[in-house]
Write a protein that holds these residues in place. Sequence first.
Motif, PDB file in Angstrom:
ATOM      1  N   UNK A 179       0.813  -1.222   0.000  1.00  0.00           N
ATOM      2  CA  UNK A 179       0.000   0.000   0.000  1.00  0.00           C
ATOM      3  C   UNK A 179       0.847   1.273   0.000  1.00  0.00           C
ATOM      4  N   UNK A 180       2.181   1.097  -0.187  1.00  0.00           N
ATOM      5  CA  UNK A 180       3.045   2.256  -0.383  1.00  0.00           C
ATOM      6  C   UNK A 180       3.506   2.957   0.862  1.00  0.00           C
ATOM      7  N   UNK A 222      11.283   2.801  -9.323  1.00  0.00           N
ATOM      8  CA  UNK A 222      11.546   1.896  -8.197  1.00  0.00           C
ATOM      9  C   UNK A 222      10.223   1.511  -7.541  1.00  0.00           C
ATOM     10  N   UNK A 223      10.079   0.212  -7.272  1.00  0.00           N
ATOM     11  CA  UNK A 223       8.871  -0.264  -6.597  1.00  0.00           C
ATOM     12  C   UNK A 223       8.980  -0.081  -5.086  1.00  0.00           C
ATOM     13  N   UNK A 224      10.202  -0.216  -4.567  1.00  0.00           N
ATOM     14  CA  UNK A 224      10.459  -0.061  -3.131  1.00  0.00           C
ATOM     15  C   UNK A 224      11.959   0.009  -2.923  1.00  0.00           C
ATOM     16  N   UNK A 225      12.355   0.413  -1.724  1.00  0.00           N
ATOM     17  CA  UNK A 225      13.758   0.356  -1.300  1.00  0.00           C
ATOM     18  C   UNK A 225      13.807  -0.460  -0.022  1.00  0.00           C
ATOM     19  N   UNK A 265       8.217   3.659  -1.222  1.00  0.00           N
ATOM     20  CA  UNK A 265       8.165   3.097   0.140  1.00  0.00           C
ATOM     21  C   UNK A 265       9.477   2.392   0.495  1.00  0.00           C
ATOM     22  N   UNK A 266       9.869   2.528   1.761  1.00  0.00           N
ATOM     23  CA  UNK A 266      11.109   1.919   2.221  1.00  0.00           C
ATOM     24  C   UNK A 266      10.820   0.922   3.344  1.00  0.00           C
ATOM     25  N   UNK A 267      11.617  -0.139   3.383  1.00  0.00           N
ATOM     26  CA  UNK A 267      11.481  -1.148   4.434  1.00  0.00           C
ATOM     27  C   UNK A 267      12.864  -1.453   4.994  1.00  0.00           C
ATOM     28  N   UNK A 278       7.269   5.384  10.086  1.00  0.00           N
ATOM     29  CA  UNK A 278       7.065   3.987   9.690  1.00  0.00           C
ATOM     30  C   UNK A 278       6.373   3.188  10.786  1.00  0.00           C
ATOM     31  N   UNK A 279       5.608   2.211  10.377  1.00  0.00           N
ATOM     32  CA  UNK A 279       5.039   1.253  11.321  1.00  0.00           C
ATOM     33  C   UNK A 279       6.105   0.212  11.640  1.00  0.00           C
TER      34      UNK A 279
END
Length: 624
Positions: A45-46, A146-149, A182-184, A207-208
């Motif tokens: 969900x970004x 980029x889809x995510x980092x 979005x970053x994780x 961030x959660x």
Amino acid sequence: MFSANRRAKADLSPRLPEARKLLKRVWGHGDFRGLQAEVVSEILDGRDVMAVLPTGGGKSVCYQVPAILRPGVGLVVSPLIALMTDQVEALKQQGVAAARLDSGVSMDERSAIWRAARNGELDLLYVSPEGLAAGSMLERLADIELSLIAIDEAHCVSQWGHDFRPDYRSLGRLVEFFPHVPRIAVTATADARTRDDILASLRLEGARVFVDSFARPNLQLSAERKINGSRARTDAAVVELVRERRGKSGVVYCGSRDGCERVAQTLRDAGTNAIAYHAGFDAKERDQRLERFLAEDGAVMVATIAFGMGVDKPDVRFVIHADPPGSLEAYWQEIGRAGRDGEPAEGITLYGPSDIAWSLRRLEGRPMAEEVKQVQTRKVRQLFAMLDGAACRPQAVRRYFGEQDAQPCGVCDICGDPPATFDAVIPAQKALAAVQRMGERYGKNRIIDHLTGRTKDVQPWESQISTWGIGTELSVNGWRDVLDHLLFEGLLVEDPNEGMPIVRLGDPEAVRAVYRGERAVQVRKPPARVVVEDRPRRNAGRNLAVEALDTDVRARFESLRNWRRDRASEQRVPPYVIFQDKTLVEIALSEPRSLSELGRIAGVGAGKLERYGKGVLDALQSAA
């Protein structure tokens, strides 16, 4: 399981069913585990997220799945070439378009990778933090969707963590270059202070945060005190422990390069396929040694901390610390190399007072702020307090990481054979007073002689001290246990003194608390001595799922393993990236007769079914 949320829990993503289908098709798993679904939902969900999941808990899936489903390329920042290589190869085996950019990639390969990324032909691209900071990589990435980092092994960001990497500190600026991506951040080991530092450093304040349970029920932990700190005795103990687990894959950690070479040679002399690994070897040599360990059955890696992060070999049955690490985070990270397949495995630590002295000296020699040094010193003492304590080991570690409701594991050495302890406040007071009255100028043995009145040719100044001979209630070994425990607790410290260690008083406030009787001191009574042959072997690192197989099932398993070894050799990849032992056991038990039946087995995704299905069925047929 628990989740440290920074805001109210959100609903799961409406795209989660799509993610589950992908998980089944690519990885062959029917559903997510633990907190994976919640983490994947956030990224789908970004939104930014931080996930602290245990080793073997599927951290990589949390960013690999959304990277494939979201438009663009998933950028993964990873600290080690070996880790990047392993994950990229595993993804390719599953039919995922993945690549890595590191020093081992040729210019032609680099050009092809960038071209594939621009053309939307890549799902995941792995880079190092150093590579990201060098040259024009950020500018080139700006031209790619980029889809995510994903920032893997995120504890490397934190100065409070056990594996601090300065290059990781600059990763917070990625939000400036890619504000809408979005970053994780993912890691297996981070206490509350380290988590807060990671969030601040990476600028992930909104961030959660998900923190899963650190429980590893398949790991059986134990610790043994070294006898007199002798290298020869420690090496002999390691040889015996490995011999008891003959034919099993394992890791032995040593504190120095010399120790690594020495222990590896001692094991080879005893008939073990032991491989030394440390930073003194050049990159090519390290890669070759790692390839051997990953490919050869029953190989034992004898390594310094240069080996560890991201080594995904699932069938490591034991980890032995010939020298303990410097913190509970490092301990859990390194012990976590064992049993990643979920089968029974062991973590065994040998420790002694000289080890804690060495760990503290190493901290003194590192350039760091005084506040950081104090925290790291406390972490050293917390590790040794756990090793020498009488509480369940996994419970102690889990509570350290914030799981206050963690219960005893029931299988560690403490739970299996609870040690007897005695109230040592009075002996501790005598020992501290003796060190103080003797001017903090002597070593342990001399202090013990003083307490027991055994000093040879005692001088009048000493015999007139109030602590002379007041310790006859304990034996020499009993006093040694008390002094060792006081060293572990930080009530005493050992100064190396150019090879002639002397004992000094430790933390003044803690020492005063003991003098006043306000601080409890519980010392473990030494166990009765047993000959090596009588040592309880417990699981001895066995893969019980394999060893319990019926004869015909075992024959099918061995046929499958031989087939897998040949395929791995042809492709120059570790056998487990084709199929893990756990999957081969399920195939041998199910004995599928068709590709559709094989495809229903956990761990057999669509890509592997297409690539290897016929070979698996043929291997089963040959074992019939």
